[in-house]
Design a protein around this motif. Structure first.
Motif, PDB file in Angstrom:
ATOM      1  N   VAL A 294       0.814  -1.011   0.023  1.00  0.00           N
ATOM      2  CA  VAL A 294       0.148   0.131  -0.036  1.00  0.00           C
ATOM      3  C   VAL A 294       0.955   1.347  -0.086  1.00  0.00           C
ATOM      4  O   VAL A 294       1.071   1.908  -0.972  1.00  0.00           O
ATOM      5  N   LEU A 295       1.591   1.414   1.044  1.00  0.00           N
ATOM      6  CA  LEU A 295       2.527   2.703   1.046  1.00  0.00           C
ATOM      7  C   LEU A 295       3.762   2.234   0.466  1.00  0.00           C
ATOM      8  O   LEU A 295       4.613   3.069   0.152  1.00  0.00           O
ATOM      9  N   PHE A 296       4.067   0.976   0.979  1.00  0.00           N
ATOM     10  CA  PHE A 296       5.295   0.440   0.400  1.00  0.00           C
ATOM     11  C   PHE A 296       5.157  -0.619  -0.868  1.00  0.00           C
ATOM     12  O   PHE A 296       4.050  -1.073  -1.011  1.00  0.00           O
ATOM     13  N   SER A 297       6.108  -0.984  -1.353  1.00  0.00           N
ATOM     14  CA  SER A 297       6.024  -2.100  -2.392  1.00  0.00           C
ATOM     15  C   SER A 297       5.802  -3.483  -1.734  1.00  0.00           C
ATOM     16  O   SER A 297       5.664  -3.477  -0.451  1.00  0.00           O
ATOM     17  N   ASP A 298       5.244  -4.305  -2.628  1.00  0.00           N
ATOM     18  CA  ASP A 298       5.006  -5.817  -2.021  1.00  0.00           C
ATOM     19  C   ASP A 298       6.325  -6.684  -2.101  1.00  0.00           C
ATOM     20  O   ASP A 298       6.484  -7.903  -1.871  1.00  0.00           O
ATOM     21  N   ASP A 299       7.584  -5.935  -2.108  1.00  0.00           N
ATOM     22  CA  ASP A 299       8.886  -6.796  -2.183  1.00  0.00           C
ATOM     23  C   ASP A 299       8.954  -7.580  -0.981  1.00  0.00           C
ATOM     24  O   ASP A 299       9.234  -8.961  -1.030  1.00  0.00           O
ATOM     25  N   SER A 300       8.704  -7.225   0.150  1.00  0.00           N
ATOM     26  CA  SER A 300       8.851  -7.892   1.582  1.00  0.00           C
ATOM     27  C   SER A 300       7.941  -8.742   1.663  1.00  0.00           C
ATOM     28  O   SER A 300       7.918 -10.197   2.193  1.00  0.00           O
ATOM     29  N   GLU A 301       6.619  -8.397   1.277  1.00  0.00           N
ATOM     30  CA  GLU A 301       5.258  -9.342   1.278  1.00  0.00           C
ATOM     31  C   GLU A 301       5.533 -10.563   0.652  1.00  0.00           C
ATOM     32  O   GLU A 301       5.094 -11.448   0.842  1.00  0.00           O
ATOM     33  N   ARG A 302       6.268 -10.499  -0.702  1.00  0.00           N
ATOM     34  CA  ARG A 302       6.839 -11.518  -1.551  1.00  0.00           C
ATOM     35  C   ARG A 302       7.276 -12.436  -0.861  1.00  0.00           C
ATOM     36  O   ARG A 302       7.173 -13.779  -1.046  1.00  0.00           O
ATOM     37  N   ILE A 303       8.410 -12.043  -0.148  1.00  0.00           N
ATOM     38  CA  ILE A 303       9.268 -12.999   0.643  1.00  0.00           C
ATOM     39  C   ILE A 303       8.579 -13.720   1.712  1.00  0.00           C
ATOM     40  O   ILE A 303       8.616 -14.915   1.872  1.00  0.00           O
ATOM     41  N   TYR A 304       7.645 -13.148   2.450  1.00  0.00           N
ATOM     42  CA  TYR A 304       6.887 -13.744   3.503  1.00  0.00           C
ATOM     43  C   TYR A 304       6.025 -14.706   2.887  1.00  0.00           C
ATOM     44  O   TYR A 304       5.869 -15.940   3.324  1.00  0.00           O
ATOM     45  N   GLN A 305       5.202 -14.344   1.787  1.00  0.00           N
ATOM     46  CA  GLN A 305       4.387 -15.365   1.246  1.00  0.00           C
ATOM     47  C   GLN A 305       4.951 -16.561   0.487  1.00  0.00           C
ATOM     48  O   GLN A 305       4.448 -17.440   0.452  1.00  0.00           O
ATOM     49  N   GLN A 306       6.105 -16.444  -0.132  1.00  0.00           N
ATOM     50  CA  GLN A 306       6.725 -17.345  -0.593  1.00  0.00           C
ATOM     51  C   GLN A 306       7.839 -18.166   0.208  1.00  0.00           C
ATOM     52  O   GLN A 306       7.853 -19.548  -0.347  1.00  0.00           O
ATOM     53  N   HIS A 307       8.376 -17.481   1.070  1.00  0.00           N
ATOM     54  CA  HIS A 307       9.415 -18.233   1.964  1.00  0.00           C
ATOM     55  C   HIS A 307       9.181 -18.335   3.467  1.00  0.00           C
ATOM     56  O   HIS A 307       9.817 -18.967   4.222  1.00  0.00           O
ATOM     57  N   GLY A 308       7.980 -17.581   3.913  1.00  0.00           N
ATOM     58  CA  GLY A 308       7.641 -17.756   5.318  1.00  0.00           C
ATOM     59  C   GLY A 308       8.056 -16.656   6.204  1.00  0.00           C
ATOM     60  O   GLY A 308       9.002 -15.661   5.769  1.00  0.00           O
ATOM     61  N   LEU A 309       7.852 -16.729   7.521  1.00  0.00           N
ATOM     62  CA  LEU A 309       8.262 -15.606   8.539  1.00  0.00           C
ATOM     63  C   LEU A 309       9.296 -15.333   8.642  1.00  0.00           C
ATOM     64  O   LEU A 309       9.697 -14.556   9.065  1.00  0.00           O
ATOM     65  N   ALA A 310      10.103 -16.649   9.130  1.00  0.00           N
ATOM     66  CA  ALA A 310      11.408 -16.661   9.387  1.00  0.00           C
ATOM     67  C   ALA A 310      12.292 -15.864   8.326  1.00  0.00           C
ATOM     68  O   ALA A 310      13.297 -15.047   8.525  1.00  0.00           O
TER      69      ALA A 310
END
Length: 303
Positions: free
Chosen positions: A166-182
């Motif tokens: 929303v305010l930021f890109s989804d770059d970090s969200e992609r890592i979370y969705q594809q590779h998990g919280l850790a």
């Protein structure tokens, strides 16, 4: 001493269905077709439309201009798939409700998103999810208003934002969705001093901030909040990003996955922008108006 006038106004484009309750005429369009819809609008053009989900928000935006009546802080643009002929009812309703809206684009059934950059709009708020997706695909800031609620009782405009996608890109969200919280947490620790790329509503927040800077903290007519599922230590990158952008956020809530609705109600949000429908639904449960930003991997998962 009066506040100094900002050198650039905030421009918000709003669709007719976001501004007014057009559910009845929209049902006619969906069930009977365009010709029946046009006939209905012309036959009822002197009947005043009731407020829609975005009406209270638009009214608060326009009320910001009371500080500078000769040089407004905010302009509202109407973008409508109505024709100019059927749009007479909309402008009659605008006049009845005493909304200072003078510029419009009527596109006769074609998505109006192409006019967003031409008008210099920092946000397009629509009830049509397809139009919003087209706008975002074209690089224009947009959100689908999915609910309305009575605005907070103060004159201050309070706007809350999610962070990633929303305010930021989804770059970090992609890592979370594809590779998990850790993996997400490790990446945010490693990149804590690297500002996040901007998301679709960065320019809108920047324009709000520009207005805020011309008022004292106690008299600012706008208050903003970041309401994110992030938690420590992933908060540091967010703080440093906003610092790098030189944008002020008045309140920042790092909820670590807790439902957002109760916090939005406590903040008194007039509207909340989030990329995930579940968080919008949580806002609705607490009588907070919500707008969905269908951006990023959570809305368009890669195959």
């Amino acid at each position: 001493m009066p506040a100094e006038k900002p050198n650039q106004k905030l421009v918000v484009a709003v669709s007719s269905r976001a501004l007014f309750d057009l559910d009845e005429s929209h049902r006619i369009f969906e069930t009977q077709g365009k010709e029946a819809f046009c006939r209905y609008q012309i036959e009822h053009e002197n009947e005043i439309l009731e407020p829609g989900f975005g009406f209270a928000l638009v009214k608060k935006f326009l009320d910001l201009n009371l500080a500078f009546p000769d040089e407004p802080l905010v302009e509202i643009i109407l973008l409508s798939q109505n024709s100019a002929d059927t749009g007479l009812r909309i402008f009659n309703s605008i006049a009845h409700h005493q909304l200072n809206i003078t510029r419009a684009a009527f596109t006769s059934g074609v998505s109006p998103y192409a006019y967003i950059p031409a008008f210099g709009a920092h946000l397009f708020l629509s009830a049509n999810g397809d139009d919003v997706r087209k706008a975002l695909d074209a690089g224009c800031p947009a959100a689908t208003i999915v609910s309305g609620a009575a605005s907070n009782p103060t004159s201050q405009l309070r706007i809350a934002f999610d962070g990633d996608a929303v305010l930021f890109s989804d770059d970090s969200e992609r890592i979370y969705q594809q590779h998990g919280l850790a993996a997400f947490a490790a990446n945010e620790r490693n990149e804590a001093h690297t500002p996040l790329p901007g998301g679709p509503l960065k320019a809108f927040l920047s324009a709000l901030h520009r207005i805020q800077t011309h008022f004292g903290p106690e008299t600012a007519p706008i208050r903003t909040a970041l309401v994110t599922a992030r938690a420590a230590p992933a908060h540091e990158r967010v703080v440093r990003t906003l610092r790098a952008w030189e944008i002020r956020i008045d309140e920042a809530l790092f909820l670590g996955g807790m439902p957002k609705g109760a916090f939005l109600k406590a903040f008194g949000a007039d509207i909340f922008f989030d990329d995930q429908k579940g968080h919008c639904d949580s806002a609705v449960l607490h009588q907070v108006a919500a707008a969905h930003v269908p951006n990023g991997i959570t809305n368009r998962p890669e195959s």
